[in-house]
Write a protein that holds these residues in place. Structure first.
Motif, PDB file in Angstrom:
ATOM      1  N   THR A 287     -23.450  -2.133  31.683  1.00 21.69           N
ATOM      2  CA  THR A 287     -22.133  -1.796  31.140  1.00 21.69           C
ATOM      3  C   THR A 287     -21.920  -0.293  31.146  1.00 21.69           C
ATOM      4  OG1 THR A 287     -22.993  -1.721  28.878  1.00 21.69           O
ATOM      5  CG2 THR A 287     -22.067  -3.820  29.639  1.00 21.69           C
ATOM      6  N   LYS A 289     -20.964   2.335  28.670  1.00 27.63           N
ATOM      7  CA  LYS A 289     -20.836   2.544  27.230  1.00 27.63           C
ATOM      8  C   LYS A 289     -20.945   4.022  26.879  1.00 27.63           C
ATOM      9  CE  LYS A 289     -20.275  -1.466  25.138  1.00 27.63           C
ATOM     10  NZ  LYS A 289     -21.353  -2.040  24.333  1.00 27.63           N
ATOM     11  N   ASP A 306     -16.037   1.132  25.654  1.00 24.02           N
ATOM     12  CA  ASP A 306     -16.477   0.237  26.715  1.00 24.02           C
ATOM     13  C   ASP A 306     -15.622   0.495  27.951  1.00 24.02           C
ATOM     14  OD1 ASP A 306     -17.407  -1.738  28.332  1.00 24.02           O
ATOM     15  OD2 ASP A 306     -17.109  -3.386  26.907  1.00 24.02           O
ATOM     16  N   ARG A 309     -17.815  -2.823  33.686  1.00 21.62           N
ATOM     17  CA  ARG A 309     -19.124  -3.260  34.198  1.00 21.62           C
ATOM     18  C   ARG A 309     -19.808  -2.253  35.110  1.00 21.62           C
ATOM     19  NH1 ARG A 309     -21.206  -6.953  30.936  1.00 21.62           N
ATOM     20  NH2 ARG A 309     -19.701  -8.591  30.448  1.00 21.62           N
TER      21      ARG A 309
END
Length: 440
Positions: A287, A289, A306, A309
């Motif tokens: 991810t 982050k 966030d 991906r």
């Protein structure tokens, strides 16, 4: 009255992605004006993006291997790039050509993994072999000096550790170097001598260093997956050719930042312009982050952003606003911002938004006739009150103590400002537009 004023320049943390620049970049840096982003690419080029038009306006093509670092001069005229091809190039964006004219090319004997520019003629370079150099290309100070760790009594010559990261502090007086043994070495930029060695217990190898804008606080990212923040002491200014005692201390962090659940490592970190927020880019392979901590609130965790991906590689905070640039492993640069909600109270001072309809209750003296003379006198007295528009007096003092504000009698700063280059305010970036085969 001063306490009731709201600071319109308060920087909060970003919350959402504003735009994505598909640039093929592995790292990105805002310039000091905040108008442009320099994106270093793995093909050896660097692109200069205009955030207003969201278009690439310059292509710095000169390296034959991946760009490992980019940095800006103080007035954004020069861009410095380093590469695995052993070269450091300083580009002049004022030149009317694309790619821009090369201002300086510095050749080393090993791949350059990081570089920083205090001025366009004073460059700090860290090689993949663990050596750091300060290169001064000014006529009166021309030199290439390796920063060597000073040894204490009883230390073995072979005990020198590998330098893993290096950068100037915001004032430019000192060079801070992180080592593989968990030490932070401090060198004077003018004399190139080591003035301090700070030990960080349990840190392991230092991966990166980051400074707050005032220069009093700095953070370290180490292999133990913990970001630590420290308060810097003051260092004496040594004389050329005179050996001074090296300050040997073990410094304790004021805050420790980590992810207690996933124990994730960190790729990069960056302070907000006011130093009240710290962002850490997580090295999560699944991810994108970004963790943000509130320094002003005892370092408490604020939020986690966030970005999808595509794993994160690098982050950098805007120099003036609540914006972040994060780079993904697919080459996209995400520009984060803090959306501003509509505030209807800006159109009327006494206006207040209500979640639902309410019955209006008239005040007891709301429509009473008031003496105009007394009203004018009271208004005049309020206007004569002193208003503190600067705020942050303590931060301003710290700013001046560490030389960031500039002391006219400071020997170190006078040395750096000798033989100034053309990176002055007022220079203009020539816009080059390409339409088919025509260039204007």
């Amino acid at each position: 009255m001063n306490a009731s004023l709201l600071n319109p320049f308060t920087v909060t943390h970003p919350t959402a992605v504003q735009t994505s620049l598909v640039s093929g970049a592995s790292l990105a840096r805002f310039d000091l004006t905040g108008k442009f982003v320099a994106a270093g690419r793995s093909d050896g080029s660097a692109a200069i993006w205009d955030l207003d038009t969201r278009a690439a306006i310059r292509w710095c093509e000169g390296h034959v291997k991946a760009v490992t670092s980019v940095d800006w001069s103080r007035n954004s005229r020069y861009v410095l790039t380093s590469s695995k091809d052993w070269n450091v190039i300083v580009w002049d964006l004022a030149s009317p050509t694309d790619p821009p004219q090369r201002y300086t090319t510095i050749r080393f004997d090993a791949p350059v993994i990081d570089d920083k520019g205090k001025r366009s003629r004073i460059v700090l370079a860290l090689l993949s072999t663990g050596e750091a150099y300060v290169v001064d290309s000014r006529k009166e100070h021309r030199a290439r000096v390796e920063l060597c760790e000073g040894l204490s009594e009883g230390d073995d010559e072979r005990a020198r550790s590998i330098m893993t990261t290096a950068r100037f502090d915001p004032s430019g007086r000192h060079v801070f170097v992180g080592t593989s043994t968990g030490n932070v070495l401090v060198f004077n930029s003018r004399t190139k001598t080591m003035v301090a060695r700070h030990r960080i217990a349990g840190a392991g190898s230092i991966k990166s260093l980051e400074f707050a804008k005032t220069g009093r606080r700095f953070a370290t990212n180490s292999t133990d997956r913990t970001i630590r923040q420290f308060i810097l002491p003051t260092y004496p200014s040594p004389s050329v050719g005179v050996e001074c005692a090296i300050l040997e201390t073990e410094i304790e962090p004021t805050h420790r930042f980590n992810d207690p659940i996933s124990k994730v490592a960190w790729h990069a970190m960056s302070y907000s312009p006011d130093g009240e927020w710290l962002a850490g880019g997580a090295a999560d392979p699944a991810t994108h982050k970004i963790y943000i901590w509130d320094i002003s609130n005892d370092g408490q965790f604020a939020t986690a952003l966030d970005g999808g991906r595509e794993p994160l590689i690098d982050i950098h905070w805007h120099p003036h606003a609540s914006r972040l640039a994060s780079t993904t492993n697919q080459g996209s640069v995400l520009i984060w911002h803090c959306p501003s909600p509509e505030r209807w109270g800006a159109f009327a001072g006494g206006f207040e938004e209500a979640d639902e309809n309410v019955m209006y209750e008239e005040g007891e003296s709301e429509f009473d006739v008031e003496n105009e003379v007394e009203f004018a006198m009271r208004k005049k007295l309020q206007e004569d009150e002193n208003v503190d528009i600067l705020g942050g007096v303590d931060d301003l003092v710290d700013h001046q103590v560490n030389g960031v504000a500039g002391d006219p009698d400071d020997e170190d700063l006078e040395w750096a400002d000798d033989e100034l280059d053309d990176d002055q305010q007022g220079w203009r970036l020539k816009v080059i537009m390409v339409d088919d085969d025509d260039t204007y």
